[in-house]
Design a protein around this motif. Sequence first.
Motif, PDB file in Angstrom:
ATOM      1  N   GLY A  80       0.794  -1.220   0.000  1.00  0.00           N
ATOM      2  CA  GLY A  80       0.000   0.000   0.000  1.00  0.00           C
ATOM      3  C   GLY A  80       0.818   1.258   0.000  1.00  0.00           C
ATOM      4  N   LEU A  81       2.145   1.148   0.204  1.00  0.00           N
ATOM      5  CA  LEU A  81       2.994   2.334   0.203  1.00  0.00           C
ATOM      6  C   LEU A  81       3.340   2.783  -1.209  1.00  0.00           C
ATOM      7  CD1 LEU A  81       5.433   1.676   3.167  1.00  0.00           C
ATOM      8  CD2 LEU A  81       3.442   3.156   3.083  1.00  0.00           C
ATOM      9  N   LEU A  82       2.900   2.039  -2.216  1.00  0.00           N
ATOM     10  CA  LEU A  82       3.127   2.496  -3.582  1.00  0.00           C
ATOM     11  C   LEU A  82       2.471   3.848  -3.787  1.00  0.00           C
ATOM     12  CD1 LEU A  82       2.488  -0.771  -5.610  1.00  0.00           C
ATOM     13  CD2 LEU A  82       4.671   0.347  -5.218  1.00  0.00           C
ATOM     14  N   SER A  83       3.032   4.605  -4.683  1.00  0.00           N
ATOM     15  CA  SER A  83       2.539   5.958  -4.900  1.00  0.00           C
ATOM     16  C   SER A  83       1.051   5.980  -5.212  1.00  0.00           C
ATOM     17  CB  SER A  83       3.316   6.599  -6.054  1.00  0.00           C
ATOM     18  OG  SER A  83       2.766   7.839  -6.381  1.00  0.00           O
ATOM     19  N   SER A  84       0.352   6.896  -4.539  1.00  0.00           N
ATOM     20  CA  SER A  84      -1.077   7.055  -4.795  1.00  0.00           C
ATOM     21  C   SER A  84      -1.337   8.209  -5.768  1.00  0.00           C
ATOM     22  CB  SER A  84      -1.811   7.319  -3.479  1.00  0.00           C
ATOM     23  OG  SER A  84      -1.317   8.484  -2.860  1.00  0.00           O
ATOM     24  N   CYS A  85      -0.280   8.772  -6.323  1.00  0.00           N
ATOM     25  CA  CYS A  85      -0.436   9.872  -7.268  1.00  0.00           C
ATOM     26  C   CYS A  85      -1.052   9.345  -8.559  1.00  0.00           C
ATOM     27  CB  CYS A  85       0.917  10.515  -7.560  1.00  0.00           C
ATOM     28  SG  CYS A  85       1.705  11.236  -6.107  1.00  0.00           S
ATOM     29  N   THR A  86      -1.583  10.246  -9.350  1.00  0.00           N
ATOM     30  CA  THR A  86      -2.171   9.865 -10.624  1.00  0.00           C
ATOM     31  C   THR A  86      -1.111   9.211 -11.502  1.00  0.00           C
ATOM     32  OG1 THR A  86      -3.769  11.664 -10.515  1.00  0.00           O
ATOM     33  CG2 THR A  86      -3.328  10.717 -12.673  1.00  0.00           C
ATOM     34  N   THR A  87      -1.409   8.000 -11.966  1.00  0.00           N
ATOM     35  CA  THR A  87      -0.420   7.235 -12.719  1.00  0.00           C
ATOM     36  C   THR A  87      -0.637   7.288 -14.221  1.00  0.00           C
ATOM     37  OG1 THR A  87      -1.781   5.240 -12.498  1.00  0.00           O
ATOM     38  CG2 THR A  87      -0.104   5.631 -10.810  1.00  0.00           C
ATOM     39  N   MET A  88      -1.818   7.779 -14.653  1.00  0.00           N
ATOM     40  CA  MET A  88      -2.091   7.887 -16.080  1.00  0.00           C
ATOM     41  C   MET A  88      -2.794   9.198 -16.374  1.00  0.00           C
ATOM     42  SD  MET A  88      -3.263   3.976 -17.085  1.00  0.00           S
ATOM     43  CE  MET A  88      -3.530   4.425 -18.811  1.00  0.00           C
ATOM     44  N   SER A  89      -2.453   9.786 -17.501  1.00  0.00           N
ATOM     45  CA  SER A  89      -3.094  11.028 -17.920  1.00  0.00           C
ATOM     46  C   SER A  89      -4.434  10.719 -18.587  1.00  0.00           C
ATOM     47  CB  SER A  89      -2.195  11.767 -18.901  1.00  0.00           C
ATOM     48  OG  SER A  89      -2.092  11.042 -20.115  1.00  0.00           O
ATOM     49  N   LYS A  90      -5.211  11.764 -18.827  1.00  0.00           N
ATOM     50  CA  LYS A  90      -6.495  11.585 -19.509  1.00  0.00           C
ATOM     51  C   LYS A  90      -6.292  10.965 -20.885  1.00  0.00           C
ATOM     52  CE  LYS A  90     -10.551  14.146 -21.174  1.00  0.00           C
ATOM     53  NZ  LYS A  90     -11.213  15.471 -21.249  1.00  0.00           N
ATOM     54  N   ASP A  91      -5.316  11.458 -21.633  1.00  0.00           N
ATOM     55  CA  ASP A  91      -5.074  10.923 -22.974  1.00  0.00           C
ATOM     56  C   ASP A  91      -4.702   9.452 -22.917  1.00  0.00           C
ATOM     57  OD1 ASP A  91      -5.633  13.360 -24.085  1.00  0.00           O
ATOM     58  OD2 ASP A  91      -3.530  13.966 -24.314  1.00  0.00           O
ATOM     59  N   GLU A  92      -3.857   9.075 -21.948  1.00  0.00           N
ATOM     60  CA  GLU A  92      -3.472   7.671 -21.827  1.00  0.00           C
ATOM     61  C   GLU A  92      -4.682   6.801 -21.505  1.00  0.00           C
ATOM     62  OE1 GLU A  92       1.109   7.541 -20.270  1.00  0.00           O
ATOM     63  OE2 GLU A  92      -0.403   8.244 -18.839  1.00  0.00           O
ATOM     64  N   CYS A  93      -5.541   7.297 -20.628  1.00  0.00           N
ATOM     65  CA  CYS A  93      -6.738   6.538 -20.275  1.00  0.00           C
ATOM     66  C   CYS A  93      -7.644   6.352 -21.489  1.00  0.00           C
ATOM     67  CB  CYS A  93      -7.504   7.243 -19.162  1.00  0.00           C
ATOM     68  SG  CYS A  93      -6.656   7.245 -17.558  1.00  0.00           S
ATOM     69  N   LEU A  94      -7.849   7.419 -22.243  1.00  0.00           N
ATOM     70  CA  LEU A  94      -8.759   7.357 -23.382  1.00  0.00           C
ATOM     71  C   LEU A  94      -8.207   6.485 -24.504  1.00  0.00           C
ATOM     72  CD1 LEU A  94      -9.990  11.059 -23.503  1.00  0.00           C
ATOM     73  CD2 LEU A  94     -11.168   9.066 -22.569  1.00  0.00           C
ATOM     74  N   VAL A  95      -6.896   6.499 -24.694  1.00  0.00           N
ATOM     75  CA  VAL A  95      -6.284   5.648 -25.714  1.00  0.00           C
ATOM     76  C   VAL A  95      -6.421   4.183 -25.317  1.00  0.00           C
ATOM     77  CG1 VAL A  95      -4.095   4.968 -26.765  1.00  0.00           C
ATOM     78  CG2 VAL A  95      -4.702   7.383 -26.595  1.00  0.00           C
ATOM     79  N   GLY A  96      -6.232   3.907 -24.015  1.00  0.00           N
ATOM     80  CA  GLY A  96      -6.432   2.551 -23.517  1.00  0.00           C
ATOM     81  C   GLY A  96      -5.419   1.541 -24.001  1.00  0.00           C
ATOM     82  N   ALA A  97      -4.173   1.952 -24.120  1.00  0.00           N
ATOM     83  CA  ALA A  97      -3.117   1.023 -24.552  1.00  0.00           C
ATOM     84  C   ALA A  97      -2.640   0.210 -23.344  1.00  0.00           C
ATOM     85  CB  ALA A  97      -1.971   1.798 -25.181  1.00  0.00           C
ATOM     86  N   TRP A  98      -3.494  -0.697 -22.891  1.00  0.00           N
ATOM     87  CA  TRP A  98      -3.195  -1.427 -21.651  1.00  0.00           C
ATOM     88  C   TRP A  98      -2.043  -2.404 -21.816  1.00  0.00           C
ATOM     89  CZ3 TRP A  98      -4.915   0.832 -17.617  1.00  0.00           C
ATOM     90  CH2 TRP A  98      -6.059   1.627 -17.717  1.00  0.00           C
ATOM     91  N   GLY A  99      -1.857  -2.903 -23.007  1.00  0.00           N
ATOM     92  CA  GLY A  99      -0.711  -3.773 -23.234  1.00  0.00           C
ATOM     93  C   GLY A  99       0.598  -3.018 -23.093  1.00  0.00           C
ATOM     94  N   GLU A 100       0.660  -1.824 -23.694  1.00  0.00           N
ATOM     95  CA  GLU A 100       1.876  -1.012 -23.596  1.00  0.00           C
ATOM     96  C   GLU A 100       2.146  -0.613 -22.149  1.00  0.00           C
ATOM     97  OE1 GLU A 100       1.607   2.308 -26.191  1.00  0.00           O
ATOM     98  OE2 GLU A 100       1.297   1.089 -27.997  1.00  0.00           O
ATOM     99  N   LYS A 101       1.072  -0.227 -21.431  1.00  0.00           N
ATOM    100  CA  LYS A 101       1.242   0.170 -20.041  1.00  0.00           C
ATOM    101  C   LYS A 101       1.679  -1.024 -19.193  1.00  0.00           C
ATOM    102  CE  LYS A 101       0.589   3.629 -18.426  1.00  0.00           C
ATOM    103  NZ  LYS A 101       1.509   4.738 -18.041  1.00  0.00           N
ATOM    104  N   GLY A 102       1.097  -2.197 -19.460  1.00  0.00           N
ATOM    105  CA  GLY A 102       1.472  -3.382 -18.708  1.00  0.00           C
ATOM    106  C   GLY A 102       2.921  -3.765 -18.923  1.00  0.00           C
TER     107      GLY A 102
END
Length: 212
Positions: free
Chosen positions: A15-37
């Motif tokens: 739970g000590l992992l960063s709680s900051c926003t990890t993805m931008s709006k553009d990244e979310c909308l593109v949805g490149a989950w394979g690249e992010k993974g």
Amino acid sequence: MKRLMIVGGSVLVAGLLSSCTTMSKDECLVGAWGEKGYADGAAGYPMSRLDDHAQACAKYQVAPNPSAYGSAREDGLRTYCTFERGWIEGRAGNTYYGVCRPEEEAAFVPAYRDGLRLHEVEAAVEAAEGAWNRAEARIDNREDKLEAKQNELRGEGLTDEERERIRDRIQEVRGEIRDARRDAREARDALDRAEWDLFRVRRELSGRYPVF
């Protein structure tokens, strides 16, 4: 069982992992989950990192694709869970979140721990140098103050009370100089010990890892 995270010899919860926003709006909308993974796997993040991404994208009504993310993350982990990467991560002082398989940890973890040990002794040298430099600067500062007060005492037109007050301050500054010199000696001794530790660790690890 949940794996433990190695953090400079300390154990932390995931739970000590960063709680900051990890993805931008553009990244979310593109949805490149394979690249992010893949990127997260190559960076050594645990699967729980996907929860952070889901939280970041929820405000845009975007849900992650766990299957695509998880499969690509496994591919990324294969570039992370190596002897060479273990050394690099340790040298950088980065956290290891226990993401490698046991057979991979056999190579990764010893290299990580050695790199982390070198990182820590280097950090100790840096801290000791800082303490010594601050002590030396304090000596210079107090010696300048002493000279200023001695010049002030030689001034004309001072009352006896003013001269007495300046003399008292001169004695105080001389005491501060003695304290600062003592602190500098102690800091120098600490620096010598830290430098010796660094030399010892470097000698022990030399030939086993790339030039550091």
